[in-house]
Design an enzyme around this catalytic site. Structure first.
Site, PDB file in Angstrom:
ATOM      1  N   GLY A   1       0.835  -1.187   0.000  1.00 44.49           N
ATOM      2  CA  GLY A   1       0.000   0.000   0.000  1.00 44.49           C
ATOM      3  C   GLY A   1       0.872   1.239   0.000  1.00 44.49           C
TER       4      GLY A   1
ATOM      5  N   SER B   1       1.867  -6.876   3.296  1.00 45.82           N
ATOM      6  CA  SER B   1       2.917  -6.965   4.308  1.00 45.82           C
ATOM      7  C   SER B   1       3.380  -5.582   4.764  1.00 45.82           C
ATOM      8  CB  SER B   1       4.097  -7.793   3.801  1.00 45.82           C
ATOM      9  OG  SER B   1       4.661  -7.217   2.646  1.00 45.82           O
ATOM     10  N   GLU B   2       3.296  -4.578   3.880  1.00 47.15           N
ATOM     11  CA  GLU B   2       3.651  -3.215   4.285  1.00 47.15           C
ATOM     12  C   GLU B   2       2.786  -2.197   3.541  1.00 47.15           C
ATOM     13  OE1 GLU B   2       5.721  -2.794   6.642  1.00 47.15           O
ATOM     14  OE2 GLU B   2       6.930  -4.628   6.612  1.00 47.15           O
ATOM     15  N   THR B   3       2.542  -1.082   4.206  1.00 40.78           N
ATOM     16  CA  THR B   3       1.989   0.112   3.577  1.00 40.78           C
ATOM     17  C   THR B   3       2.886   1.281   3.966  1.00 40.78           C
ATOM     18  OG1 THR B   3      -0.291  -0.707   3.588  1.00 40.78           O
ATOM     19  CG2 THR B   3       0.003   1.677   3.451  1.00 40.78           C
TER      20      THR B   3
ATOM     21  N   CYS C   1      11.391  -0.603   4.903  1.00 39.63           N
ATOM     22  CA  CYS C   1      10.840  -1.655   4.036  1.00 39.63           C
ATOM     23  C   CYS C   1      11.271  -1.380   2.610  1.00 39.63           C
ATOM     24  CB  CYS C   1       9.317  -1.686   4.139  1.00 39.63           C
ATOM     25  SG  CYS C   1       8.563  -2.851   2.975  1.00 39.63           S
TER      26      CYS C   1
END
Length: 277
Positions: free
Chosen positions: A20, A43-45, A69
């Protein structure tokens, strides 16, 4: 506020690692960002904050904030370039300044990030024993040419090298045990790797602290792994590495890592990124 969705380290939205991206997170507090990341479910935004003298970035998994990230940085750079143009982007993260460059090549929109300076740390015998037990591996599963170390390039990842591709393919870890161990030692993912050739690797990355069983492509771990190889003299530098990830999940990804000969320099990580419709 627009919540964008991109997949990094792939030219196919069905491959790579989805992230995201919120290009303007002004007014969002920690609880709001955590709720958005949980709702997005990737898994990440990444969340950008445009300040007078810098662009700050923060990263949230579905369960917690992480300091850095890689795949979300690549996704963010692609989203930013599509709206504001190609070129350099300086992101101020919790671990330092991340320089990102975007361009259009034969595979489409590509971004290259340069990590903070990497380093490795030894892993104690007790922690290693607990890690192998949680992975349901033993010492005979390891590649002795690639010793277990904790590698850092913005986040901490134990590097555990499998002796065979079959060992890497058989991922069945103890989720509660590995989650607790990673929290105890401040490990972000576990970087499981197998060496196909001098510069070609395959990787898998369990990420239970973030609420994700496995990450399909992990730029932060790739940067840390590149630093690990250079620091331990396990690859001739300068070098260009290719890391294949996500194939066992049906989301094939390709991460390119470039190492120069300066042991104190950051690691360059390159990948394509495409919007998810």
């Amino acid at each position: 506020m627009d919540i964008l969705r991109y997949s990094a380290f792939t030219t196919d939205p069905k491959g790579g690692n989805p992230a995201g991206v919120v290009l303007d997170a002004a007014g969002l507090d920690d609880a709001a960002m955590q709720a958005i990341a949980a709702d997005v479910g990737y898994s990440e935004t990444a969340f950008l904050f445009h300040e007078p003298d810098r662009v700050a970035v923060r990263y949230f998994s579905p369960l917690a904030e992480v300091p850095f990230c890689g795949h979300a940085t690549i996704a963010t750079a692609a989203a930013y370039a599509e709206r504001f143009g190609l070129g350099p982007l300086r992101l101020q993260s919790q671990v330092g300044t991340i320089e990102v460059e975007t361009r259009v090549g034969v595979d489409g929109l590509t971004a290259t990030l340069r990590s903070v300076p990497p380093h490795t740390e030894p892993i104690g015998a007790g922690a290693l024993e607990a890690l192998l037990r949680a992975l349901r591996w033993d010492a005979t599963d390891l590649d002795p040419a690639l010793p277990v170390r904790v590698a850092y390039a913005g986040a901490r990842h134990p590097v555990v090298a499998a002796g065979t591709r079959a060992r890497l393919a058989d991922l069945d870890y103890d989720v509660p045990a590995l989650t607790a161990l990673m929290a105890e030692h401040d490990w972000t993912t576990i970087d499981l790797v197998w060496r196909e050739s001098a510069t070609v690797f395959h990787a898998r990355n369990p990420f239970p602290p973030g609420g994700v069983y496995e990450d399909p492509a992990t730029g932060a771990a790739a940067a840390a792994f590149g630093g690990y190889l250079r620091e331990l003299g396990l690859v001739e530098v300068p070098a260009t590495l290719r890391i294949h990830q996500g194939h066992d999940l049906g989301r094939p990804s390709l991460v390119t890592v470039e190492l120069d000969a300066d042991p104190g320099s950051g690691v360059a990580v390159t990948g394509t990124a495409v919007p998810i419709e």
